[in-house]
Design a protein around this motif. Structure first.
Motif, PDB file in Angstrom:
ATOM      1  N   PHE A  32     104.236  28.643  36.452  1.00 46.20           N
ATOM      2  CA  PHE A  32     103.040  29.335  35.950  1.00 46.20           C
ATOM      3  C   PHE A  32     102.621  28.793  34.584  1.00 46.20           C
ATOM      4  O   PHE A  32     101.423  28.793  34.283  1.00 46.20           O
ATOM      5  CB  PHE A  32     103.241  30.847  35.948  1.00 46.20           C
ATOM      6  N   LEU A  86      97.070  36.924  41.214  1.00 41.63           N
ATOM      7  CA  LEU A  86      98.128  37.028  40.211  1.00 41.63           C
ATOM      8  C   LEU A  86      97.500  36.993  38.822  1.00 41.63           C
ATOM      9  O   LEU A  86      96.689  36.103  38.537  1.00 41.63           O
ATOM     10  CB  LEU A  86      99.117  35.865  40.365  1.00 41.63           C
ATOM     11  N   HIS A 144     100.796  41.305  40.358  1.00 45.19           N
ATOM     12  CA  HIS A 144     100.150  41.075  41.649  1.00 45.19           C
ATOM     13  C   HIS A 144      99.048  42.117  41.821  1.00 45.19           C
ATOM     14  O   HIS A 144      99.306  43.325  41.666  1.00 45.19           O
ATOM     15  CB  HIS A 144     101.138  41.289  42.798  1.00 45.19           C
TER      16      HIS A 144
HETATM   17  P1  5GP Z   1     107.138  36.960  42.712  1.00 46.32           P
HETATM   18  O1  5GP Z   1     107.881  36.820  44.024  1.00 46.32           O
HETATM   19  O2  5GP Z   1     107.830  36.203  41.602  1.00 46.32           O
HETATM   20  O3  5GP Z   1     106.832  38.393  42.327  1.00 46.32           O
HETATM   21  O4  5GP Z   1     105.722  36.315  42.948  1.00 46.32           O
HETATM   22  C1  5GP Z   1     105.502  34.951  42.902  1.00 46.32           C
HETATM   23  C2  5GP Z   1     104.209  34.693  43.632  1.00 46.32           C
HETATM   24  O5  5GP Z   1     103.748  33.396  43.285  1.00 46.32           O
HETATM   25  C3  5GP Z   1     104.358  34.738  45.157  1.00 46.32           C
HETATM   26  O6  5GP Z   1     103.487  35.715  45.695  1.00 46.32           O
HETATM   27  C4  5GP Z   1     103.993  33.310  45.583  1.00 46.32           C
HETATM   28  O7  5GP Z   1     103.271  33.277  46.796  1.00 46.32           O
HETATM   29  C5  5GP Z   1     103.161  32.815  44.411  1.00 46.32           C
HETATM   30  N1  5GP Z   1     103.228  31.382  44.216  1.00 46.32           N
HETATM   31  C6  5GP Z   1     104.349  30.591  44.264  1.00 46.32           C
HETATM   32  N2  5GP Z   1     104.024  29.314  44.007  1.00 46.32           N
HETATM   33  C7  5GP Z   1     102.680  29.285  43.780  1.00 46.32           C
HETATM   34  C8  5GP Z   1     101.766  28.238  43.470  1.00 46.32           C
HETATM   35  O8  5GP Z   1     102.122  27.062  43.326  1.00 46.32           O
HETATM   36  N3  5GP Z   1     100.462  28.583  43.324  1.00 46.32           N
HETATM   37  C9  5GP Z   1     100.022  29.876  43.465  1.00 46.32           C
HETATM   38  N4  5GP Z   1      98.711  30.107  43.301  1.00 46.32           N
HETATM   39  N5  5GP Z   1     100.877  30.894  43.759  1.00 46.32           N
HETATM   40  C10 5GP Z   1     102.175  30.599  43.914  1.00 46.32           C
END
Ligand code: 5GP
Ligand code: ZN
Length: 113
Positions: A5, A39, A101
């Motif tokens: 990120f 996000l 989210h």
């Molecule tokens: P977490 O599981 O940490 O709460 O959420 C991470 C989120 O980041 C997931 O919903 C996943 O789909 C998203 N994500 C992971 N890699 C990328 C990316 O390279 N680009 C974008 N736009 N979202 C991503």
């Protein structure tokens, strides 16, 4: 080790950006879990919600305001939407740079999975 990120914040990695200001950015989730899945990410690297310090409180408040802007832009503010911030392994956190989210566009269930 690099941070995915931080890379998006620094435009080293592409994303579909919907909102940006000096403090935060909002972009479409790459693997949406609902018709709307955005996000909201602070530009400052904070690994988990446990690492939020008093100096970050106004920044965290801003994330919620941006989530409201997104929900209104996407037309789900009145219908309803869900805000989620996962923390650590059992919650399912996979990216260790905090993010809110914004999930919407379908009926949400409770309790969550
Ligand atoms: P977490 O599981 O940490 O709460 O959420 C991470 C989120 O980041 C997931 O919903 C996943 O789909 C998203 N994500 C992971 N890699 C990328 C990316 O390279 N680009 C974008 N736009 N979202 C991503
Ligand atoms: Zn980061």
């Amino acid at each position: 080790m690099g941070c995915l990120f931080c890379d998006i914040v620094e435009k080293k990695k592409p994303a579909k950006i919907l909102y940006e200001d000096n403090d935060a950015i909002a972009f479409e989730d790459i693997n949406p879990q609902s018709p709307i899945h955005v996000l909201v990410v602070p530009k400052k690297h904070i690994s988990t919600s446990l690492d939020i310090k008093e100096e970050d409180y106004s920044l965290i408040g801003k994330l919620f305001n941006i989530a409201n802007i997104i929900a209104k832009q996407k037309g789900v503010a009145e219908r309803g939407f869900r805000l989620v911030m996962n923390c650590n392994r059992e919650s399912g956190q996979t990216v260790f740079h905090i993010h809110l989210h914004v999930l919407g566009g379908r009926l949400m269930h409770w309790p969550p999975g």
